[in-house]
Motif scaffolding. Structure first.
Motif, PDB file in Angstrom:
ATOM      1  N   VAL A   1      47.087   7.910 -91.557  1.00 51.00           N
ATOM      2  CA  VAL A   1      47.032   8.566 -92.899  1.00 51.00           C
ATOM      3  C   VAL A   1      46.940   7.770 -94.195  1.00 51.00           C
ATOM      4  O   VAL A   1      46.446   7.728 -95.143  1.00 51.00           O
ATOM      5  CB  VAL A   1      48.161   9.763 -92.855  1.00 51.00           C
ATOM      6  CG1 VAL A   1      48.166  10.211 -94.144  1.00 51.00           C
ATOM      7  CG2 VAL A   1      48.000  10.570 -91.731  1.00 51.00           C
ATOM      8  N   GLY A   2      47.871   6.726 -93.965  1.00 49.70           N
ATOM      9  CA  GLY A   2      47.731   5.582 -94.991  1.00 49.70           C
ATOM     10  C   GLY A   2      46.810   4.864 -95.259  1.00 49.70           C
ATOM     11  O   GLY A   2      46.209   4.709 -96.316  1.00 49.70           O
ATOM     12  N   VAL A   3      46.125   4.669 -94.090  1.00 49.91           N
ATOM     13  CA  VAL A   3      44.926   3.714 -94.176  1.00 49.91           C
ATOM     14  C   VAL A   3      43.698   4.673 -95.152  1.00 49.91           C
ATOM     15  O   VAL A   3      43.093   4.235 -95.673  1.00 49.91           O
ATOM     16  CB  VAL A   3      44.234   3.322 -92.813  1.00 49.91           C
ATOM     17  CG1 VAL A   3      43.006   2.671 -92.903  1.00 49.91           C
ATOM     18  CG2 VAL A   3      45.358   2.203 -92.132  1.00 49.91           C
ATOM     19  N   LEU A   4      43.676   5.862 -94.603  1.00 49.64           N
ATOM     20  CA  LEU A   4      42.819   6.836 -94.982  1.00 49.64           C
ATOM     21  C   LEU A   4      43.014   6.792 -96.456  1.00 49.64           C
ATOM     22  O   LEU A   4      41.927   6.835 -97.257  1.00 49.64           O
ATOM     23  CB  LEU A   4      42.929   8.100 -94.399  1.00 49.64           C
ATOM     24  CG  LEU A   4      41.672   9.157 -94.623  1.00 49.64           C
ATOM     25  CD1 LEU A   4      40.587   8.735 -94.285  1.00 49.64           C
ATOM     26  CD2 LEU A   4      41.894  10.598 -94.104  1.00 49.64           C
ATOM     27  N   THR A  14      35.784   3.952 -90.016  1.00 51.55           N
ATOM     28  CA  THR A  14      37.149   3.613 -89.268  1.00 51.55           C
ATOM     29  C   THR A  14      38.085   4.435 -89.712  1.00 51.55           C
ATOM     30  O   THR A  14      39.002   4.910 -88.736  1.00 51.55           O
ATOM     31  CB  THR A  14      37.444   2.158 -89.624  1.00 51.55           C
ATOM     32  OG1 THR A  14      36.204   1.215 -89.713  1.00 51.55           O
ATOM     33  CG2 THR A  14      38.511   1.583 -88.753  1.00 51.55           C
ATOM     34  N   ALA A  15      38.528   4.667 -90.935  1.00 49.98           N
ATOM     35  CA  ALA A  15      39.622   5.527 -91.251  1.00 49.98           C
ATOM     36  C   ALA A  15      39.592   6.911 -90.685  1.00 49.98           C
ATOM     37  O   ALA A  15      40.801   7.550 -90.325  1.00 49.98           O
ATOM     38  CB  ALA A  15      39.711   5.615 -92.911  1.00 49.98           C
ATOM     39  N   VAL A  16      38.378   7.466 -91.128  1.00 48.87           N
ATOM     40  CA  VAL A  16      38.374   8.703 -90.256  1.00 48.87           C
ATOM     41  C   VAL A  16      38.669   8.851 -88.768  1.00 48.87           C
ATOM     42  O   VAL A  16      39.518   9.590 -88.247  1.00 48.87           O
ATOM     43  CB  VAL A  16      36.806   9.550 -90.384  1.00 48.87           C
ATOM     44  CG1 VAL A  16      36.575  10.697 -89.840  1.00 48.87           C
ATOM     45  CG2 VAL A  16      36.800   9.445 -91.996  1.00 48.87           C
ATOM     46  N   MET A  17      37.865   7.904 -87.968  1.00 48.47           N
ATOM     47  CA  MET A  17      38.180   7.778 -86.565  1.00 48.47           C
ATOM     48  C   MET A  17      39.752   7.439 -86.302  1.00 48.47           C
ATOM     49  O   MET A  17      40.002   8.018 -85.350  1.00 48.47           O
ATOM     50  CB  MET A  17      37.233   6.491 -86.155  1.00 48.47           C
ATOM     51  CG  MET A  17      35.751   7.054 -85.780  1.00 48.47           C
ATOM     52  SD  MET A  17      35.645   8.511 -84.956  1.00 48.47           S
ATOM     53  CE  MET A  17      35.964   7.839 -82.949  1.00 48.47           C
ATOM     54  N   LEU A  18      40.340   6.653 -86.978  1.00 48.28           N
ATOM     55  CA  LEU A  18      41.602   6.488 -86.785  1.00 48.28           C
ATOM     56  C   LEU A  18      42.332   7.644 -87.070  1.00 48.28           C
ATOM     57  O   LEU A  18      43.255   7.983 -86.030  1.00 48.28           O
ATOM     58  CB  LEU A  18      42.046   5.411 -87.864  1.00 48.28           C
ATOM     59  CG  LEU A  18      41.685   3.946 -87.546  1.00 48.28           C
ATOM     60  CD1 LEU A  18      42.416   2.984 -88.784  1.00 48.28           C
ATOM     61  CD2 LEU A  18      42.046   3.436 -86.218  1.00 48.28           C
ATOM     62  N   LEU A  19      42.235   8.452 -87.928  1.00 46.74           N
ATOM     63  CA  LEU A  19      42.931   9.513 -88.163  1.00 46.74           C
ATOM     64  C   LEU A  19      42.798  10.742 -86.876  1.00 46.74           C
ATOM     65  O   LEU A  19      43.661  11.070 -86.394  1.00 46.74           O
ATOM     66  CB  LEU A  19      42.583  10.213 -89.344  1.00 46.74           C
ATOM     67  CG  LEU A  19      43.316  11.378 -89.752  1.00 46.74           C
ATOM     68  CD1 LEU A  19      44.730  10.938 -90.246  1.00 46.74           C
ATOM     69  CD2 LEU A  19      42.684  12.538 -90.840  1.00 46.74           C
ATOM     70  N   VAL A  20      41.368  10.622 -86.517  1.00 42.55           N
ATOM     71  CA  VAL A  20      41.108  11.529 -85.419  1.00 42.55           C
ATOM     72  C   VAL A  20      41.552  11.259 -84.180  1.00 42.55           C
ATOM     73  O   VAL A  20      42.375  12.201 -83.501  1.00 42.55           O
ATOM     74  CB  VAL A  20      39.622  11.652 -85.445  1.00 42.55           C
ATOM     75  CG1 VAL A  20      39.207  12.459 -84.198  1.00 42.55           C
ATOM     76  CG2 VAL A  20      38.870  12.672 -86.499  1.00 42.55           C
ATOM     77  N   VAL A  21      41.450  10.108 -83.929  1.00 43.57           N
ATOM     78  CA  VAL A  21      42.209   9.647 -82.641  1.00 43.57           C
ATOM     79  C   VAL A  21      43.616   9.647 -82.584  1.00 43.57           C
ATOM     80  O   VAL A  21      44.143  10.138 -81.734  1.00 43.57           O
ATOM     81  CB  VAL A  21      41.635   8.117 -82.325  1.00 43.57           C
ATOM     82  CG1 VAL A  21      42.555   7.554 -81.174  1.00 43.57           C
ATOM     83  CG2 VAL A  21      40.311   8.114 -82.248  1.00 43.57           C
ATOM     84  N   VAL A  65      44.713  13.456 -82.629  1.00 47.67           N
ATOM     85  CA  VAL A  65      44.313  14.205 -81.212  1.00 47.67           C
ATOM     86  C   VAL A  65      45.233  13.593 -80.170  1.00 47.67           C
ATOM     87  O   VAL A  65      45.970  14.218 -79.352  1.00 47.67           O
ATOM     88  CB  VAL A  65      43.080  14.129 -80.862  1.00 47.67           C
ATOM     89  CG1 VAL A  65      42.834  14.528 -79.332  1.00 47.67           C
ATOM     90  CG2 VAL A  65      42.053  14.746 -81.874  1.00 47.67           C
ATOM     91  N   ALA A  66      45.499  12.041 -80.106  1.00 49.62           N
ATOM     92  CA  ALA A  66      46.325  11.595 -79.219  1.00 49.62           C
ATOM     93  C   ALA A  66      47.729  12.005 -79.191  1.00 49.62           C
ATOM     94  O   ALA A  66      48.600  12.317 -78.238  1.00 49.62           O
ATOM     95  CB  ALA A  66      46.164   9.968 -79.177  1.00 49.62           C
ATOM     96  N   LEU A  67      48.260  12.159 -80.573  1.00 51.39           N
ATOM     97  CA  LEU A  67      49.543  12.663 -80.505  1.00 51.39           C
ATOM     98  C   LEU A  67      49.913  14.001 -80.037  1.00 51.39           C
ATOM     99  O   LEU A  67      50.742  14.018 -79.396  1.00 51.39           O
ATOM    100  CB  LEU A  67      49.852  12.637 -82.273  1.00 51.39           C
ATOM    101  CG  LEU A  67      51.321  13.020 -82.563  1.00 51.39           C
ATOM    102  CD1 LEU A  67      52.273  12.296 -81.971  1.00 51.39           C
ATOM    103  CD2 LEU A  67      51.485  13.066 -84.138  1.00 51.39           C
ATOM    104  N   LEU A  68      48.764  14.911 -80.645  1.00 47.40           N
ATOM    105  CA  LEU A  68      49.126  16.427 -80.018  1.00 47.40           C
ATOM    106  C   LEU A  68      49.001  16.254 -78.459  1.00 47.40           C
ATOM    107  O   LEU A  68      49.849  17.045 -77.924  1.00 47.40           O
ATOM    108  CB  LEU A  68      47.757  16.856 -80.764  1.00 47.40           C
ATOM    109  CG  LEU A  68      48.269  17.329 -82.312  1.00 47.40           C
ATOM    110  CD1 LEU A  68      46.857  17.906 -82.879  1.00 47.40           C
ATOM    111  CD2 LEU A  68      49.536  18.040 -82.356  1.00 47.40           C
ATOM    112  N   VAL A  69      48.117  15.387 -77.979  1.00 41.18           N
ATOM    113  CA  VAL A  69      47.975  15.515 -76.488  1.00 41.18           C
ATOM    114  C   VAL A  69      49.135  15.124 -75.827  1.00 41.18           C
ATOM    115  O   VAL A  69      49.788  15.463 -74.868  1.00 41.18           O
ATOM    116  CB  VAL A  69      46.615  14.847 -76.053  1.00 41.18           C
ATOM    117  CG1 VAL A  69      46.605  14.412 -74.606  1.00 41.18           C
ATOM    118  CG2 VAL A  69      45.307  15.412 -76.603  1.00 41.18           C
TER     119      VAL A  69
END
Lengths: 624, 346, 102, 371, 166, 168, 149
Positions: free
Chosen positions: A46-49, A88-95, A98-102
């Motif tokens: 989030v920070g990166v984004l 990158t920023a968007v992908m980082l956030l998504v990954v 999702v990984a956190l929730l999973v």
């Protein structure tokens, strides 16, 4: 923040050994470590984004940090580095999200599994690899993480390794991906041969001016093989449906954010390369489009809940690839993001159902909404998003793709896409009507899943609704002004396209309701009428069988032929030579003694010879 | 009195003044060696006598009292007799190993004396790695025992030497660790400095646990007291020495007592303030303390029954080793706290 | 005058003797002993270089100590292997240990 | 190193222990199969002191046999005498005078005390507890002095006769005995201080050579060794011979059946013996010490088996008479022989050092084993 | 009464003041330092042990160093009956002892077979197997007798030419 | 005393080489192992000549006191057959000899041709202190790694020596 | 005591029982020995083998095995006899019932020459391994021609 971005993959990567070596015995701690690591990564993402957004970093002017890793001056330079741009920023956030929730979800889902701790360690490694892949600043690094992702997927798909299907599925994923990876590797080595660098930024600067487009096209096509394999595009798609043998949260992760997204991400990352090659773009677009349709049709006839979702993923990935192919990287990425949320939601919902019922055949479910209110609600939201009904996320991203296709003049593909949208709506609601509504089947009693499972569902449901808003034409095209190459293109809201897709989706839903929403024998009759077509669909166009046949017949046949050739032609001619070979082989076989000392002797003999050679200049006159 | 030995040394050095320097070095080295050897031989002879007497008094007996006043010449008679015995090399023995083992075992026994500070300025070689040298040289004793046990080609001997290896190798570790505490306090490996550091406070007061560990481990190292499994005569006859006769056996015996003296001397050096003491000459203080230590060794030996091999090893690994490690830790923390209190800094 | 080269030559000779032992002996323990000789030879060189080239520092000695540590670990593991093999095969000749062929 | 573990198998070696070995208590020989230090198998090899006493007895008159019985269990000669003469008396039906009966009891119990003292001392010695060897041997000298006073010999007493005892006690006997008995508790306390309470001693003996009661009975173990397994079986109480039924004493038992209990039970039995002696001294009547028996002893034809509680266990004499002046057959059932037969069972599984403890705790006397 | 018996005459080195003094010294020391073999056979062995006990304490003479290994022993005290089964082993033990070595036959069994002389398994006197230096009669000899025997042996060793019948 | 140094050097070199040859050439492995101890001791002497006293002590302690003992111990545990022919050559010994010899010749020639920038200066005052500082300063990490290696080696050795459970 | 006699006679008709001087004596045929002993041990409480030996009745040309059983802790005793052929004395071994019999049977074998069938390790125990004859037989010369000349 960006200077600490390298920590994002490192944190879950550290979690892996910690779990394996330290906390393995304590399940609670293992989960905690994994979740804490990914949560920290998420916060940093989030920070990166935020920073990327505030600093106005663009794709053309990314932030890059690199240290030399492997260097042979004048010959080879490989860096270990990170590249941060909006993509990158968007992908980082998504990954990370999702990984956190999973992972949170998995606490509930894997509860009681003997491999609980190792599951979390794999998940951590898996997320870490994907994050590394996202952050990589050169082809070599990306390939490295690409392979790691493949390895983790193999581990996770084959997680229930005692089940033969799971083991086989893991192997299948691994082997199929190897084929693709080989192409990818060949491709970027070609690039390296041409430009002398692996670095994306340097390549992006060098490619547009490169003259030998034929060679470049070959390289690009080879690179594209990578995404074909990883993002399960036709014809290397066969592993993905089988991959659902792994635990459901893994499927969610693979299908939504990590594994398959890697292919699309690579396309986006290498978009500069493709953009300069219209022929390759066309190939990409058609492969994507074909895959989208192809797998949507298969999905229509499947009975297994996870399989339906798997083919749906393929179909959606086809969409994304198609978007890339038609030149709208932004649309593809947008869809990748929204799709990640609702597909994760779908899989997790399916997992919730499976968890409750221990059953995967939708025709043996029914009436689940009574027992599983949360799951049903969220699942329906996700399905609606997938079907592309406004104002849900799927609508906006899909619409963007269709609009882009239309705008760029690929009418055929546009029609195809619309058809897929119809099919999508149909098969999703077929699933929903059969499994969640309809009549309750005897013997199966669902129950709502624990909080650790439902909370992620709810979060994802919210995301499935709202994540589209970042990119609607009515919200200033937020996404496309953020993630883009060259000029940010503003697709004007094409209301006709929107309307058509909404109608098509509604039609699909309606048809599904007609067929499955109420007691009806229509599907059966249709299936009987078009038995061959139905069988074709049920059997996934016999692709697996074809492959098998190909291997059996073609390869073995070829081998047979070669064998004959070998025995009769080669041996006939080279009998004498063969004898010689055999005799010398017998002599040479003595070298293979299996005795360590003999080997050591040979090694040291070699050392002596090398020493002599190296020492020759020193001794000057002695040798020469 | 104080300077009697240093005076002699200085006098001899004076005699050699004219000789070339290398000759001086070698001559003085030889002289020290002769002195140390004399010390060892005398000690061994009289410790044997002492041992017999002490055990006798502990057992309500009189002990040797016929040969010489109070039997003082008894050990001499024994030694001379052993010299005159037939020298048997068993058939089937590994001849050279068998012959050379007693000699080998004697070498480290003598060599360790090089760093013992017998009195003020009475240290043969003041090595800067003193204590470490002691440990290193002493560790080679095992090889000699192994050679003796092996060379004899006798099952009891082999069993005994196996036991000795297991025992000595194990107990070397807590022995070393117990000494570490002292080294940390003294800040040096040099024995002279360790003694100097004890001018005011003996290290036994600061390191009582280490002293205990040292004492136990040293008992095991010299195969005495309850730890004499190597030659436990009730079980394995005479262990590695079973087949040795006459002079060779005497050498083993001799080195055993030499080791007893040297570990006692090291204990005095490390824990009991070395040669420090009022009124009497320093070397006399040293000797007195050494003999007190030796007496304690004998006391223990004649009091305790023999320990069993698995208890022995278990005791080492489960009690002594952790204890010695804990001692090092406590010592380190203690030193730091002391520094904090006195110097106001870590 | 003993120079560095003297030590190097000695080290070299010792190394080659050890090498010969490691290559030419049947008994596994003897091979291990040959390797120990080689390591010692290396240490001689390290210490000699230290002494003659950089006497003010102890880098060579530090490395020699590392070598000794590694040698200790190696011997422990190696002997354990020999013991284990001996228990299974009642044999400690390297000749017969050709399982690497499979 | 903790290398010597039971799961590290090295080559098994056979070790010959004895017949000349400090811990075999004579000329017993054990063939040990060792795995490292662990004793896998024990084979008894005996007979190095087999003198053929049973055969010799067939060639001696009944009275001449008495000295041979001294040399059976030479640590407790009086007890052997007692067993033999009572056997003959039983066959002939001879009544022994009261005073002789009492003297016999005193002597027999003194003998038992002496034997137990040797056992205690030598077990301490086998564990290298040198100093603890001395107090029992010191006190034992006083018992031997008492014997010497009465019959002129220390070990081989030949004091008992068929029909009584050889001689009455001399005047100084009773005060000396009294003094000895008064000092006995102190000696036991000394032993307890020196060895019984020692941690190393306990560690080496507790749980070593454990045998349960059932096995002990099956293997025919008797005497203190059996009582250390928890069975209060003592012929002096169970099947009283002589006048043992007149005395009050306890049968000490312990429950573990290990070497430590076998050691401790001897110390406890010493106290009981002292108790019996005190009672016997108190009740010692005046009168003759020898019954009227014929000059030539010719028991009637017949057979008799008589057993007494010896120092090491049940000592039995089986006597067959053919009516002549020499025994037709005299079989001596010796406790050590049977107890030793159980040693392989007891000792297997311990290590060499345990083996030494086991032999010592069983307390064998080779003269009795080999006869 | 203790009897010492003369060894068979050995070839003597011609008398020489120095040699004979050294010889005397050596013998003197030997005579004061008998290390017996820990070796008991029967009843007499108990008396041998008693001799080591506090009352008799042969340590006073320096003879208490019982060695378990024949290699380090000078003296074999045959204390008890020697059977035919034991005889070869006894002989081997004797052979294992390093010269100079001595044998004391303690008790009538060791001297002649004693009360068991006519038994089928008893060696009638240990001197049929090994040379005996001193006979200590008795059945069993008292510890004092053994000490006397040892002292007789001492005299014999110091002055090998003397034959003592006292 | 340069001459005594040379004397000691040649003496120790002779001991080291001779005993090393004995290690390799003797047929009785116990003798080989014992000569190995002598070699170690000789090398320790060389260290003293090179003013590395601490290292010499380490050499004695670790090599002569521990490693050699371990080796001899292992030999005795695996004793079997005729000990007098326990340490024979394998079939490759000629080739091995040639390779070793040639390697030595090359190395000797190469070093012989080198000229070194030797500096003679006073060493650090205390060998021990300097080494300790080196270990706790610049080489702290390798030092720890070495410690871990030893630990791992020890655990591994114990596991190996115990044998797997399936051995039972 | 009479109860014992009656019961045994009931169960084993071939067994003769009488009251001896000191205890009941029963004479058992060799082939019934094991059964009788089992009975005595399990049913009658004679759980302890107090001793076994043999007597050579040369004149009657038989060897008699004598077993003494003891009841622990009741301390009752019984004597069991088996008559054996003097030329080929064979009797079943009791080692299976009482391990204590092992050494004693070896002794009887050594000294009297009785063969015990089923004994695990029947070899000489007291006499030297190369000894000839069985000393306790009446025809064995005590001195065997040797002795002090």
């Amino acid at each position: 923040m960006t200077s600490y971005a390298w920590l994002i993959p490192v944190l879950p990567a550290i979690a892996f050994p910690i779990i394996v070596f330290i906390t393995r015995k304590v399940r609670f701690l293992s989960a905690l470590v994994a979740i804490a690591a990914i949560a920290a990564s998420f916060v940093m993402a989030v920070g990166v984004l935020q920073e990327v957004f505030l600093l106005g970093i663009t794709m053309e002017h990314p932030v890059e940090y690199a240290v030399p890793w492997l260097q042979i001056p004048g010959l080879l330079k490989i860096e270990a580095g990170i590249l941060i741009d909006p993509l990158t920023a968007v992908m980082l956030l998504v990954v990370t999200l999702v990984a956190l929730l999973v992972e949170i979800y998995s606490v509930g889902y894997m509860h009681g599994d003997p491999g609980f701790s190792s599951f979390f360690s794999y998940l951590s490694l898996f997320s870490a690899s994907m994050l590394g892949l996202v952050l990589a600043n050169n082809y070599f690094m990306i390939f490295f993480f690409w392979e790691l992702v493949g390895l983790c997927s193999y581990l996770l798909i084959g997680f229930y390794y005692h089940k033969p299907e799971a083991a086989r599925a893991g192997l299948k994923a691994f082997v199929t991906n190897r084929v693709a990876d080989f192409g990818f590797m060949l491709g970027f080595f070609f690039l390296f041969a041409m430009f002398g660098t692996f670095n994306f930024r340097e390549l992006a600067e060098a490619i547009p001016g490169y003259q030998n487009t034929a060679f470049l096209a070959l390289a690009a096509a080879l690179v594209f093989i990578g995404p074909i394999g990883k993002s399960a595009q036709f014809p290397l798609h066969v592993w993905l449906p089988d991959a659902m043998e792994g635990p459901t949260p893994v499927s969610a992760l693979i299908h939504a954010a990590t594994m398959v997204a890697a292919g699309v991400y690579l396309l986006a990352r290498a978009f500069v390369l493709f953009a300069s090659l219209p022929d390759v773009m066309l190939l990409v677009a058609y492969v994507g489009g074909f895959t989208a349709l192809f797998s949507a049709t298969i999905a229509v006839a499947q009975r297994d809940i996870k399989r339906i979702l798997a083919y749906s993923t393929m179909s959606q990935l086809g969409y994304m690839v198609m978007a890339m192919g038609v030149g709208s990287m932004t649309a593809g990425m947008f869809h990748l993001m929204t799709h990640a949320f609702f597909k994760a939601l779908l899989f997790l919902g399916a997992g919730s159902v499976i968890h409750a019922l221990e059953e995967q055949d939708i025709f043996r479910m029914g009436g689940l909404y009574k027992d599983m209110k949360v799951t049903t609600t969220t699942f329906v939201i996700a399905a609606l998003a997938l079907a592309g009904l406004p104002p849900l996320a799927g609508f906006w991203s899909k619409d963007e793709i269709l609009a882009a296709t239309f705008d760029h003049g690929f009418t055929g593909l546009y029609i195809l896409g619309t058809l897929v949208a119809f099919l999508t709506a149909f098969y999703m609601f077929r699933l929903i009507f059969v499994a969640f509504f309809g009549k309750r089947r005897a013997g199966l009693h669902g129950h709502e899943s624990p909080l650790t499972m439902t909370v992620p569902l709810l979060i994802l449901a919210v995301l499935s609704v709202v994540s589209g808003f970042v990119g609607t034409p009515f919200t200033e095209h937020g996404f496309s002004t953020f993630v883009y190459y060259g000029e940010p293109h503003h697709v004007e809201p094409n209301y006709a396209v929107m309307l058509i897709s909404v109608l098509v989706a509604l039609a699909g839903i309606g048809l599904a309701w007609l067929f499955y929403g109420r007691p009806s024998d229509v599907p059966e009759r249709i299936a009987n009428r078009y038995r061959s077509l139905y069988n074709l669909l049920v059997n996934k166009y016999y692709i697996d069988e074809i492959y098998l046949w190909l291997f059996r017949r073609v390869v073995l046949g070829l081998s047979e032929a070669f064998n004959w050739h070998d025995r009769h032609v080669v041996d006939g001619i080279f009998d004498g030579v063969g004898d010689m070979t055999r005799i010398s082989g017998r002599k040479l076989r003595l070298l293979q003694t299996g005795n360590l000392q003999t080997y050591a002797l040979v090694i040291f003999t070699a050392v002596v010879i090398i020493a002599l050679w190296m020492a020759a200049p020193v001794f000057g006159g002695v040798v020469q | 009195m104080e300077n009697i030995f240093t005076g002699i040394a200085a006098y001899l050095e004076g005699l050699l003044a004219g000789a070339p320097p290398w000759a001086q070095t070698i001559s003085m080295g030889l002289l020290y060696l002769v002195g140390v050897l004399a010390f060892i031989f005398l000690n061994a002879l009289y410790l044997i006598y002492l041992e017999r007497k002490i055990s006798a008094y502990m057992q309500q007996r009189i002990g040797p009292n016929r040969l010489g006043p109070h039997g003082l010449l008894q050990s001499v008679a024994d030694a001379v007799k052993l010299l005159g015995k037939e020298d048997i090399i068993p058939r089937g023995a590994d001849k050279w190993v068998f012959i050379i083992a007693p000699v080998i075992i004697f070498i480290p026994a003598v060599m360790v004396y090089a760093i013992i500070p017998f009195g003020k300025g009475m240290i043969p070689v003041d090595l800067n790695i003193g204590v470490f040298y002691f440990l290193a040289v002493a560790s080679t004793t095992t090889i000699a025992i192994l050679m003796g046990g092996w060379g004899a080609n006798n099952k009891y001997a082999l069993l005994g030497s196996m036991r000795s290896v297991a025992q000595m190798v194990s107990y070397e570790i807590p022995l070393t660790f117990s000494i570490l505490g002292v080294i940390m306090l003294a800040g040096s490996l040099q024995t002279s400095r360790i003694v100097a550091a004890q001018e005011n406070v003996w290290f036994i007061l600061l390191q009582p646990v280490a002293f205990l560990i040292y004492f136990i481990a040293a008992t095991a190292e010299v195969n005495r007291g309850p730890f004499d499994l190597v030659e436990g005569e009730q079980e394995i006859i005479a262990g590695p020495y079973t087949e040795y006769t006459g002079m060779r056996y005497a050498l083993f015996y001799l080195s055993e007592y030499a080791n007893l003296v040297s570990v006692s001397a090291l204990a005095v050096t490390l824990f009991l303030g070395g040669w420090h003491g009022p009124w009497l000459p320093s070397w006399l203080w040293f000797l007195i303390k050494v003999y007190i230590m030796i007496f304690i060794f004998m006391w223990v030996r004649w009091t305790f029954p023999r320990i069993r091999i698995d208890h022995l090893l278990g005791f080492n690994w489960k009690v002594l080793l952790p204890l010695s490690l804990a001692n090092i830790l406590v010592t380190g923390v203690g030193i730091k706290i002391y520094q904090l209190l006195t110097l106001g800094r870590w | 005058m003993i120079t560095l080269n003297h030590y190097l030559a000695l080290g070299g000779l010792l190394f080659c003797i050890g090498l010969f032992g490691a290559l030419a002996k049947k008994n596994a323990v003897a091979v291990l002993m040959g390797i120990e000789l080689m390591l010692n030879a290396v240490n001689i060189n390290l210490v000699a270089f230290n002494h003659f080239l950089e006497p003010a520092r102890v880098t060579g000695q530090v490395f020699a100590i590392f070598v000794i540590v590694v040698a200790a670990a190696e011997v422990a593991v190696g002997l354990a292997l020999v013991l284990n093999i001996y228990r299974r095969r009642l044999e400690s000749n390297v000749d017969d240990l050709d399982w690497m062929k499979w | 190193m903790a290398v010597i573990r039971e799961d590290l198998q090295t080559q098994e070696i056979e070790l010959n222990m004895g017949p000349q070995h400090p811990s075999t208590h004579g000329v017993y020989r054990a063939l040990l199969t060792l795995d490292g230090e662990k004793v896998v198998k024990v084979e008894n090899i005996i007979g190095y002191l087999h003198r053929g006493i049973e055969k010799l007895a067939e060639d001696r008159t009944y009275t001449q046999v008495i000295p041979y019985t001294d040399r059976l269990d030479y640590l407790a000669g009086m007890l052997n005498n007692l067993g033999y003469v009572q056997t003959v008396e039983k066959l002939m039906g001879i009544e022994v005078p009261e005073r002789a009966e009492y003297l016999r009891i005193i002597m027999a119990e003194l003998s038992r005390l002496a034997s137990h003292m040797v056992m205690v001392a030598s077990m301490a010695l086998d564990l290298s507890g040198w100093t603890a060897w001395f107090p029992p041997f010191r006190e034992r000298e006083r018992i031997l002095d008492l014997f010497e006073m009465t019959c002129g010999s220390r070990l081989t007493v030949s004091y008992m006769r068929i029909g009584g005892v050889a001689a009455d006690i001399p005047p100084g006997f009773l005060p000396a005995l009294e003094a000895f008995l008064n000092d006995l508790p102190q000696m036991i306390a000394e032993v307890n201080h020196l060895i019984t309470g020692n941690e190393i001693f306990q560690a080496r003996c507790r749980g070593v050579g454990k045998i349960d009661l059932e096995t002990a009975l099956a293997y025919g173990i008797t005497g203190p060794n059996l009582r250390a397994c928890g069975l209060p079986f003592d012929l002096r109480k169970a099947r009283p011979y002589g006048i043992y039924d007149r005395f009050e004493f306890d049968i000490p038992t312990l429950n573990n059946g290990d070497s430590y209990d076998r050691f401790v039970i001897r110390l406890l039995e010493m106290e009981q013996s002292a108790r019996i002696i005190r009672q016997a001294v108190a009740g010692l009547p005046e009168g003759p010490v020898m019954a009227k028996v014929p000059r030539v002893i010719k028991p009637p034809r017949g057979e008799v088996y008589h057993q007494i509680e010896g120092a090491k266990g049940i000592l039995g004499f089986y006597l067959v008479s053919d009516g002549s002046n020499k025994p037709y057959r005299l079989h001596i059932h010796s406790p050590s022989f049977v107890n030793l037969g159980a040693l392989p069972k007891i000792a297997a599984g311990g290590n060499i050092q345990d083996f030494v403890v086991n032999i010592a705790s069983i307390d064998i006397v080779l003269g009795e084993v080999d006869r | 009464m203790a009897v010492t018996r003369l060894r068979p005459p050995e070839p003597q080195v011609p008398d020489n003041i120095i040699l004979s003094t050294v010889d005397y010294m050596l013998n003197f020391c030997r005579a004061h330092s008998f290390w017996p073999l820990t070796f008991g056979l029967a009843c007499c062995a108990i008396e041998m042990m008693a001799a080591g006990g506090a009352r008799y304490d042969i340590a006073r003479f320096g003879y208490e160093v019982f060695r378990p290994s024949p290699r380090q022993a000078d003296l074999m005290i045959v204390a008890g009956t020697v059977t035919k089964k034991m005889a070869p082993l006894l002989r081997r033990l004797y052979d294992q002892m390093p010269a100079p070595k001595w044998v004391i036959a303690m008790g009538s069994c060791a001297i002649s077979g004693g009360p068991f002389v006519d038994s089928y398994n008893v060696v009638p006197g240990v001197d049929t197997i090994v040379p005996v230096d001193v006979y200590v009669p008795g059945c069993a000899p008292r510890p004092e007798a053994l000490i006397n025997g040892l002292l007789q042996l001492k005299k014999k060793v110091i002055n090998p030419k003397a034959v003592l019948v006292k | 005393m340069p001459d005594t140094t040379a004397l000691f050097f040649w003496l120790l070199a002779a001991i080291v080489i001779a005993s090393a040859l004995a290690v390799v050439l003797l047929k009785n492995i116990v003798h080989s192992a014992l000569f190995l101890v002598l070699t170690f001791a000789g090398v320790a002497g060389l260290y003293i000549l090179l003013s590395a006293e601490f290292l010499a002590a380490v050499q004695i302690l670790v090599y002569a006191g521990a490693i050699a003992v371990l080796i001899v111990f292992a030999i005795m545990l695996t004793r079997r057959g005729d000990i007098r022919a326990s340490n024979l050559f394998n079939v490759n010994y000629l080739a091995a000899a040639v390779v070793s010899l040639v390697l030595f010749v090359i190395a000797a020639l190469a070093t012989g041709r080198m000229t070194w920038m030797t500096t003679t200066g006073p060493g650090p005052g205390s060998n021990v202190g300097a080494i300790a500082e080196a270990f706790l300063g610049p080489y702290a990490v390798p030092f720890e790694v070495a410690a871990i290696l030893l630990l791992v080696g020890m655990v591994g050795a114990i596991l190996l020596a115990r044998g797997g459970k399936q051995d039972q | 005591m009479t109860m014992l006699i009656e019961e045994i006679q009931d169960h084993f008709p071939g067994v003769q029982i009488e009251q001896g001087v000191d205890m009941p004596v029963m004479v058992v045929p060799a082939d019934r020995l094991l059964a009788v002993m089992e009975e005595l041990k399990e049913k009658q409480g004679f759980n302890f083998l107090s001793g076994l030996t043999a007597v050579d009745y040369k004149d009657e040309d038989r060897i008699e095995m004598v077993y003494h059983l003891l009841a622990v802790p009741a301390a009752k005793m019984v004597r069991v006899k088996v008559n054996l052929n003097r030329q080929e004395p064979e009797v079943p071994s009791l080692t299976a019932i009482w391990p204590a019999a092992e050494v004693q049977e070896r002794e009887v074998f050594d000294l009297m020459g009785v063969i015990f069938q089923g004994h695990p390790d029947l070899k000489r125990i007291l006499c030297p391994d190369d000894f000839t004859g069985h000393p306790l037989r009446k025809d064995f010369q005590l001195n065997a021609g040797e002795g002090r000349e």
